[in-house]
Scaffold this active site. Sequence first.
Site, short mmCIF file in Angstrom:
data_model
loop_
_atom_site.label_atom_id
_atom_site.label_comp_id
_atom_site.label_asym_id
_atom_site.label_seq_id
_atom_site.Cartn_x
_atom_site.Cartn_y
_atom_site.Cartn_z
N ALA A 420 45.06 65.62 -34.21
CA ALA A 420 45.01 66.92 -33.53
C ALA A 420 46.41 67.31 -33.11
CB ALA A 420 44.08 66.86 -32.31
N MET A 421 46.56 68.59 -32.72
CA MET A 421 47.83 69.11 -32.20
C MET A 421 47.53 70.03 -31.03
SD MET A 421 51.06 69.32 -32.14
CE MET A 421 52.03 70.37 -31.07
N GLU A 456 44.38 65.80 -26.10
CA GLU A 456 44.97 67.12 -26.36
C GLU A 456 44.89 68.03 -25.15
OE1 GLU A 456 46.76 67.26 -28.95
OE2 GLU A 456 45.95 65.36 -29.68
N HIS A 459 47.65 67.46 -22.73
CA HIS A 459 48.90 68.08 -23.18
C HIS A 459 49.05 69.53 -22.71
CE1 HIS A 459 50.92 65.12 -25.50
NE2 HIS A 459 50.01 65.00 -26.45
#
Length: 1039
Positions: A420-421, A456, A459
């Site tokens: 994932a990003m 994620e 983040h």
Amino acid sequence: MALEEKREKRPPVTPMMIEEEAALRNGSRGLPSGSWAEAAGPRPRTTERHIAVHKRLVLGFAVSILALLAVTMIAVLLSVRFEECGAAAGPPRAGGNGSLSGAARQPPGARQPPGRPEEKEEARGGEAAAEEKEEEEEEEEWQRRREPPPWARPRLPRHLRPLHYNLMLSAFMENFTFSGEVNVQLEVRNASRYIVLHAHRMHIEAVRVAEDKLAGGVRVARSFLYPQTQVFVVVLNRSLEVQRSYNLKIIYNALIENELLGFFRSSYVLHGERRFLGVTQFSPTHARKAFPCFDEPIYKATFKISIRHQATYLSLSNMPVETSVFEEDGWVTDHFSQTPLMSTYYLAWAVCNFTYRETVTKSGVAVRLYARPDAIRRGSGDYALNITRRLIEFYEDYFKVPYSLPKLDLLAVPKHPYAAMENWGLSVFVEQRILLDPSISSISYLLDVTMVIVHELCHQWFGDLVTPVWWEDVWLKEGFAHYFEFVGTDYLYPGWNMEKQRFLTDVLHEVMLLDGLASSHPVSQEVQQATDIDRVFDWIAYKKGAALIRMLANFMGHSVFQMGLQDYLTIHKYGNAARNDLWNTLSKALKRVGKSVNIQEVMDQWTLQMGYPVITILGNETTDNVIVISQVRFVYDSDAKPKDPTLGDNSYLWQIPLTIAVGNTSHISSEAIIWVSNKSEHHRIPALEEANWLLGNINQTGYFRVNYDIRNWRLLINQLTRNHEVISVSNRAGLIDDAFNLARAGYLPQNIPLEIITYLSEEKDFLPWHAASRALYPLDKLLDRMENYNIFNEYILRQVASMYLKLGWPMNNLNKSLVQASYQHEELRREVIMLACSFGNKHCHQQAATLISDWISSNRNRIPLNVRDIVYCTGVSLMDEDVWEFIWMKFHSTTAVSEKKILLEALTCSDDRNLLNRLLNLSLNSEVVLDQDAIDVIIHVARNPHGRDLAWKFFREKWKILNARYGEALFMNSKLISGVTEFLNTEEELRELKNFIKSYEEGAAVSFSRAVETVEANVRWQRLYKEELFQWLRKSLTH
């Protein structure tokens, strides 16, 4: 699509491009050949009998013609000179008014705006020599200054700062190209006539610089792409003035690449039709492939994005759509709201025809999950959507900082380089890490999905809201996100004890394997240039970063630590921070509760030094209640050359928060903390009687190993055998992991770890079994091709047999809830079944074969979800080729991503080398195996003793293809190199590895260096300790 097409960096050559290139080479003015001849060529001569004029008239006429030709030539020369002054040197070249000639890289089918090369082809030939001379003179000037020009430096010059980007894109999904116009508002910090920003693999069509709020432009002398540092350079006729702002406008176009980085395309099949989508992956240095920008995390700016696309698609970006403008030709332009201050690497957009489901948090944040229409219809995204809403609420409460954007979209894509990003407001996930079908997903799969989402979402605060100043401190975001994977999962499932237990086996024990190599590196490491950035994204940054944060939280106290994080995020939100900013904030938090610890002084030793210590605790035979505590750097191979020859292992020193307790057969004392800061220290321990044992690093909160004298090890083994519950679950797991790794490195006799695990027949907790399974795995791989392997195999089966019989197999739970109350029990059962089947328990093999046969005969899969991967693998390894073909068919036919993953991995378990070779070759076909899954296929074949040499051979033969495909993607190359080589253990294989590296020195040097050290350590262990181990095993089995 074939790999060559896939990795093509330039578009296919078209007839038009050939004509353009020929015209540019010839220096023509772009006029048709007939017109040029008519305008400037000599007329055909006529015969004398048709001309009856006086000689003077003929002479006068000739003079007139010559004069006309002369005037024409002068005009042509002046025109060329004008173009020369206005055009930029090097491809592409921009005129002072913003027009441009030349082509840096022209995608086929992209829109052709004004200023096409064929309109100004004459500018090429006439100016080449003058421009070359100008460039040479400029290079010489920088050489005289004894410094590289600003475009040749590894970092962008600091004289400009972007304030705002206005980015307008048009995506042409029918031919996978896009065009863009970016307007960047610049603030001038230091006067300069150079504008240097990142741009890579794109065609720049026009560039213009204008002073903000004033009419007229700043004349562009020339502009050029400089591929060596991936920058675009604009050279101005005059310097930009300090404390003034300017607007930089660049028009460009590029390909929507068929790869994994920048703005790339992916596809899926729905109702037999292949559909395409475009999505971005910019971290860490790939935004420059999608638009010219200042692509370093320190350059935060606001962004206003507009995306024009066909109305059959929708577009997404970090912010919500503000307005949409529909055109009559079936196109629509979405204008997105302006972002807060942010870095380029987590900017994002996507063009797709997905559908979505949505929910809203208590604070009003809109959460949507976008995926393939069939996945949304099945409800495969519902689990992720629901926990995302809960996790945003958890983080807002924990950090006391609200989520900063009005929405968060989760995008599930078929192809992506990473799990994932964390793009701010538009997080992108590969389908396998976010889509979950409760009817066919195991607890392990649910846990994977959960933890990726938790990571994620963290983040959105650590990374997006507060961003590291530079990549050397990437652990400031990745370490925190990895640590909070366990904290956040504990919030969702309090009974799972993730932070206190599973963290040990999945993070601490795993990263200490890597960090115990002499070729390791510090968590914070110097990053000078773009090629160095990729190497900082490894398990050292993620997992060691997380382990150090956990150690810090434990010695500070969790409530004080939480308060410090709240202050850190509040102070630095929408900005950048370095590690010292964190240390200072945490030190102040400690002072507020009356504690005085210099966090920076302590933590610099852990973040700026590679590796970790092994603490050795020895009883003092001459003085009662006194122990000797010493520290030294732990390394697996003492013969390995250190990375820094000037720094031997004895030069390393840490300030270590050692927690210690004393115990006996029925009781353990409360823990005390000793700060160990010297090579060797004496400490008095009360109540240390002869029958008492010592235990260090209570609950394994510290990032170090603990060794004892043999007497203390014997007392601990005896305690585990008689009443293991006196020692905590975490420390039981820690003792197992420490003992196996201390023995592997030669700090302990080989029999000690094997003696410790004899107590496991009475162990009812999952974590010690999980630690034992993980510790046995590398030892098993060192031995699995040995003649005497069956001795080791038999010993392990004896330890597993009784617990396997007690636990049995799970019932078919297709109609039960996925999240069962007995998570620990089910995970324990799974771990024991896996060990039993892996080491050849006959009943386990029979059960697996029966379940597979039932599936084939009934075409109904009744295999319990939590052990499907074990059954599939065991069945493929034991049964005939028909079973392999059956699993292969199911892999192709299933649409459930969780099932697809374990079916593919099961195919690598075959004992048939022909099938393994077939699978390896198929793995590089992107139509059969997704790019991100091919690596797993190769690695799993390498783990199979029947396929290890095949995978190693395949890796070497296909290295150029593999490196071309994965070389730029973080983790992928290092994961592949490690996975294929980590269990090579013969002198011959070591020679092959070294010879291979000599042949292919370019790229992945750090990963190959690590691989060599690992294989050398394997060979060394075989030479020094293999016989000692087998002698003890033979003796043990005869009793």
